[in-house]
Write an enzyme that holds these catalytic residues in place. Structure first.
Site, short mmCIF file in Angstrom:
data_model
loop_
_atom_site.label_atom_id
_atom_site.label_comp_id
_atom_site.label_asym_id
_atom_site.label_seq_id
_atom_site.Cartn_x
_atom_site.Cartn_y
_atom_site.Cartn_z
CB CYS A 65 -0.91 0.00 1.22
SG CYS A 65 -1.91 1.50 1.31
CD GLU A 117 -7.92 9.00 6.70
OE1 GLU A 117 -7.82 9.72 5.68
OE2 GLU A 117 -8.40 7.86 6.65
CB SER A 118 -1.17 8.09 5.03
OG SER A 118 -1.73 9.00 4.09
#
Lengths: 280, 239
Positions: A65, A117-118
């Site tokens: 990812c 949330e990155s």
């Protein structure tokens, strides 16, 4: 080799301890047998792993990812120790939804705290852990990062994906749009005169956009959609400079394995355990 | 007094704001722009407004922002766009009365609630308004299920604590527009959403919310004009 600093949360602020005094804590990539976490992805129906031990930072992730990769880059850049739990994004484990209702990677767990949330994870890590600051303090500089991020989200990253997933005329149109989106980044480096978006060293934005550049040969597959150095000299210099960075090398994707993963996804059954051994 | 009328394609670019003056490029009924208007009002910052016609955007607007969306801030040659970026920037240049949480975990928590809002609620809000009648039961269920996450996130009088803060202002604009959902059969039920109902009443008492507020009638008129294909960005303005 730089000292890796292990950082813990006290009730109000982190305290820093040397790695060697804490043998129970795991470094990514080297886990003592008694607390082994598998590299294979947890799927639907799996039993939840035990929560991370006190003081241990856990990254819930997926090997292929690009969003999780943003956070791996920041963890490496700041020398933060962590353990990884991989989850299957096609057949998500039910327990994952209890931790993060969106059940997306990356997700951080630390002493009962959850962050997902990155870019939220990355800002959190930057502010809470010591070491080089990746986000600028000056308000306009900080805003510029946010605006470039918005351009990335609106005009650049979607076109990377569109070029990858389309053919013929549609692909060429998407490629033109991608190059327009990249021009704004090229121009920023021309104006700043610095090798990285973060200045003399990579910063928040560099790590945020890097995963798609690292994967560009897998995303931009046709010869007609290859980026040319003559059109983007600053970006190409930036690419070289990023590849030279130890943190980029530490977490770099294995592109051969990634290509195999892509093949399984195209075939309709993405295998995020591809390339792992039986004991992983 | 400069006009509030939305500037269109073919219009001349207004001269930049005077030295030290803050300008907001906006659209009166835009919820994203309202986030920034709320911050400006809460922080007591003076500014001038130029409204933009969002269907026939002036060419000059794209020189200010390649994304071409409102809100945009302009001051002394500096441009900032994206509502959340604008809002943090305002706190950065006016650090007194700081609205953005200073604590990193609290800031992360507020960002995560917004992520839940974006993923689970706001899309269904727009789909309900613009969608077909037979789609409404399924969409309403998804909207209501999503809204539950927001209800659950409200553990104090305001999302930010005892007083309204960043998350309250960043969420408020859509709640102001819940009146638009009446005609598709949704009303915020005090039984199902007691905390959100009470929060809405508290928010409506705040001077900064009142300063940015448009009535259900105006929102309704705008919504109707939008659905008809010719949005009236100047709705409610007198001739």
């Amino acid at each position: 080799m730089a000292n890796t600093i292990r950082t813990f949360f006290a009730t109000t602020r982190p305290t820093t301890l040397q790695a060697t005094t804490l043998p129970a804590l795991r470094r990514s990539g080297s886990t003592p047998a008694s607390t082994m976490l598998p590299k294979k992805a947890f799927k639907t129906g799996s039993t939840a792993p035990e929560p991370p031990a006190p003081g241990v930072l856990r990254l819930i992730s997926s090997r292929f990812c690009p969003y999780a990769h943003r956070t791996r880059l920041v963890l490496a850049a700041k020398g933060i120790d962590y353990e990884t739990v991989n989850v299957c994004l096609k057949d998500r484990p039910e327990w994952f939804f209890a931790i993060n209702p969106l059940a997306k990677v990356p997700t951080l767990q630390h002493d009962g705290k959850v962050v997902y949330e990155s870019l939220v994870c990355n800002e959190y890590l930057d502010r809470v852990f010591p070491g080089r600051k990746l986000l600028p303090e000056e308000p306009l500089e900080k805003a510029r990062i946010g605006m470039l991020q918005a351009i990335w989200d609106a005009k650049t990253q979607p076109n990377f994906m569109k070029v990858n997933m389309s053919k013929g005329e549609e692909q060429l149109k998407a490629f033109v749009a991608l190059k327009e989106g990249l021009t704004l980044f090229e121009n920023h480096l021309v104006t700043s005169g610095t090798p990285f978006f973060g200045g003399d060293q990579p910063g928040f934005l560099d790590y945020s956009i890097w995963p798609w550049f690292e994967l560009r040969d897998l995303l931009l597959v046709n010869d007609v959609v290859k980026l040319q150095e003559v059109e983007f000299p600053k970006l190409f210099a930036w690419l070289s400079a990023m590849y030279d960075r130890p943190e980029v090398k530490t977490v770099a994707f294995d592109l051969d394995v990634f290509a195999k993963y892509v093949a399984t996804a195209i075939a309709g059954n993405p295998d995020s355990d591809i390339g792992l051994g039986d004991s992983d | 007094m400069p006009s509030e009328r939305a500037m269109k394609t073919g219009s001349a670019c207004p001269p930049p704001p005077g030295p030290g003056k803050l300008r907001l490029y906006s659209m009166r009924l835009c919820p994203y722009a309202e986030r920034t208007r709320l911050f400006l009002a809460a922080k007591g910052i003076e500014y001038e407004t130029v409204n933009i016609h969002l269907k026939e955007k002036p060419e000059w607007f794209f020189e200010k922002t390649p994304i071409g969306k409102v809100p945009v801030l302009e001051k002394d040659g500096k441009i900032v766009y994206e509502s959340l970026v604008c809002n943090e920037y305002l706190d950065g240049i006016h650090p007194d009365k700081c609205i953005t949480p200073r604590d990193p975990l609290e800031k992360a928590r507020q960002s995560m609630v917004l992520a839940l809002w974006d993923a689970k609620v706001v899309g269904f809000y727009y789909k309900l308004i613009t969608g077909k009648e037979d789609e409404r039961p399924a969409l309403t269920k998804q909207f209501v299920d999503g809204l539950q996450y927001i209800e659950n996130a409200l553990t104090q009088p305001f999302f930010s604590g005892d007083k309204a803060g960043a998350l309250d202002y960043n969420l408020w604009p859509w709640f102001e527009r819940f009146c638009m959902l009446k005609h598709v059969g949704f009303e915020l039920s005090v039984d199902k959403f007691p905390k959100l109902t009470a929060w809405m009443e508290r928010m409506l008492q705040l001077p900064e919310v009142k300063a940015c507020y448009f009535s259900p009638e105006v929102h309704g008129q705008f919504g109707k004009s939008w659905m008809s294909g010719t949005p009236d960005f100047d709705v409610g303005l007198e001739e």
